[in-house]
Write a protein that holds these residues in place. Sequence first.
Motif, mmCIF file in Angstrom:
data_model
loop_
_atom_site.group_PDB
_atom_site.id
_atom_site.type_symbol
_atom_site.label_atom_id
_atom_site.label_comp_id
_atom_site.label_asym_id
_atom_site.label_seq_id
_atom_site.Cartn_x
_atom_site.Cartn_y
_atom_site.Cartn_z
ATOM 1 N N HIS A 6 45.885 39.357 35.847
ATOM 2 C CA HIS A 6 45.329 40.279 36.842
ATOM 3 C C HIS A 6 46.389 41.284 37.299
ATOM 4 O O HIS A 6 46.136 42.488 37.349
ATOM 5 C CB HIS A 6 44.838 39.500 38.068
ATOM 6 C CG HIS A 6 43.401 39.088 37.976
ATOM 7 N ND1 HIS A 6 42.381 39.988 37.724
ATOM 8 C CD2 HIS A 6 42.801 37.882 38.109
ATOM 9 C CE1 HIS A 6 41.219 39.341 37.717
ATOM 10 N NE2 HIS A 6 41.448 38.063 37.936
ATOM 11 N N ASP A 40 41.213 36.277 44.832
ATOM 12 C CA ASP A 40 41.207 34.850 44.474
ATOM 13 C C ASP A 40 41.739 33.960 45.588
ATOM 14 O O ASP A 40 41.972 32.764 45.373
ATOM 15 C CB ASP A 40 41.990 34.617 43.174
ATOM 16 C CG ASP A 40 41.165 34.996 41.951
ATOM 17 O OD1 ASP A 40 39.932 35.159 42.103
ATOM 18 O OD2 ASP A 40 41.741 35.145 40.863
ATOM 19 N N ARG A 66 34.491 33.100 43.974
ATOM 20 C CA ARG A 66 33.804 34.332 43.584
ATOM 21 C C ARG A 66 32.600 34.595 44.487
ATOM 22 O O ARG A 66 31.536 35.001 44.032
ATOM 23 C CB ARG A 66 33.380 34.291 42.119
ATOM 24 C CG ARG A 66 34.582 34.352 41.193
ATOM 25 C CD ARG A 66 34.195 34.775 39.809
ATOM 26 N NE ARG A 66 35.376 34.862 38.962
ATOM 27 C CZ ARG A 66 35.351 35.195 37.698
ATOM 28 N NH1 ARG A 66 34.202 35.476 37.116
ATOM 29 N NH2 ARG A 66 36.450 35.264 36.994
ATOM 30 N N HIS A 70 34.669 38.495 46.267
ATOM 31 C CA HIS A 70 34.468 39.199 45.002
ATOM 32 C C HIS A 70 33.271 40.151 45.096
ATOM 33 O O HIS A 70 32.415 40.180 44.219
ATOM 34 C CB HIS A 70 34.278 38.196 43.863
ATOM 35 C CG HIS A 70 35.557 37.539 43.440
ATOM 36 N ND1 HIS A 70 36.223 36.661 44.247
ATOM 37 C CD2 HIS A 70 36.298 37.659 42.309
ATOM 38 C CE1 HIS A 70 37.314 36.243 43.623
ATOM 39 N NE2 HIS A 70 37.394 36.834 42.453
ATOM 40 N N HIS A 100 40.906 44.061 40.351
ATOM 41 C CA HIS A 100 40.668 42.628 40.146
ATOM 42 C C HIS A 100 39.177 42.375 39.886
ATOM 43 O O HIS A 100 38.805 41.660 38.949
ATOM 44 C CB HIS A 100 41.134 41.844 41.376
ATOM 45 C CG HIS A 100 40.908 40.357 41.273
ATOM 46 N ND1 HIS A 100 41.935 39.451 41.261
ATOM 47 C CD2 HIS A 100 39.761 39.618 41.168
ATOM 48 C CE1 HIS A 100 41.443 38.226 41.145
ATOM 49 N NE2 HIS A 100 40.119 38.301 41.100
ATOM 50 N N ASP A 104 37.402 40.884 36.553
ATOM 51 C CA ASP A 104 36.529 39.699 36.577
ATOM 52 C C ASP A 104 35.149 40.003 35.991
ATOM 53 O O ASP A 104 34.470 39.115 35.475
ATOM 54 C CB ASP A 104 36.359 39.182 38.014
ATOM 55 C CG ASP A 104 37.499 38.263 38.431
ATOM 56 O OD1 ASP A 104 38.369 37.968 37.579
ATOM 57 O OD2 ASP A 104 37.531 37.830 39.605
#
Length: 187
Positions: A6, A40, A66, A70, A100, A104
């Motif tokens: 990341h 995260d 997540r 996220h 990020h 993902d």
Amino acid sequence: MLYRTHVITSIAICLPILSYVGDLNSIAVGAVALGALLPDIDEEHSYIGRKVPIISITINKIFGHRGITHSLLVFAILFSLSTYTKSHILGGIALGYFLHLFEDYFSDAGIKWFQPFIKKDFKVPEVLRYKVGGFKEHIILIIVICILFLEINRIFYFRIYIPIVTTIFNIVWNIIGGIGYSLFRII
Ligand SMILES: [Zn+2]
């Protein structure tokens, strides 16, 4: 993605953008790296989660991994704060945060961009997906490290010229930088 992928991928993507915006310095790059770690925090075993276990466990209990961290919502809040305060550091964190989420998005699990409003997983076509910590992620990391080498070569004027590779790299640099710059101007 593992935290190092990341961070390295986000730095590789942010360098042309920061260069176009005229804010290419170590503080901005550090802010992007921090932003790339932050989502995260909802996983207690993640790199950032281990640094602040109490916060991490609490967020994980409430939202799950997540979950809300996220989502574009948190990015939008960070970005608004950065424009309101005119803070370049917050701007860098917001950029890293978004990168990020974007990274993902290419993972097997995809990402719920619009939670808590829409709980749908958004995924890229299967051929483009990678498994977290899997073979493809290692390949991505190797490619990104090569790109980072070319970027550092460009930034510090080393003038190492590799036919075709340098030409393609320059085109990609200008595309990413141009897109990032335009988005910053529009927003
Ligand atoms: Zn994540």
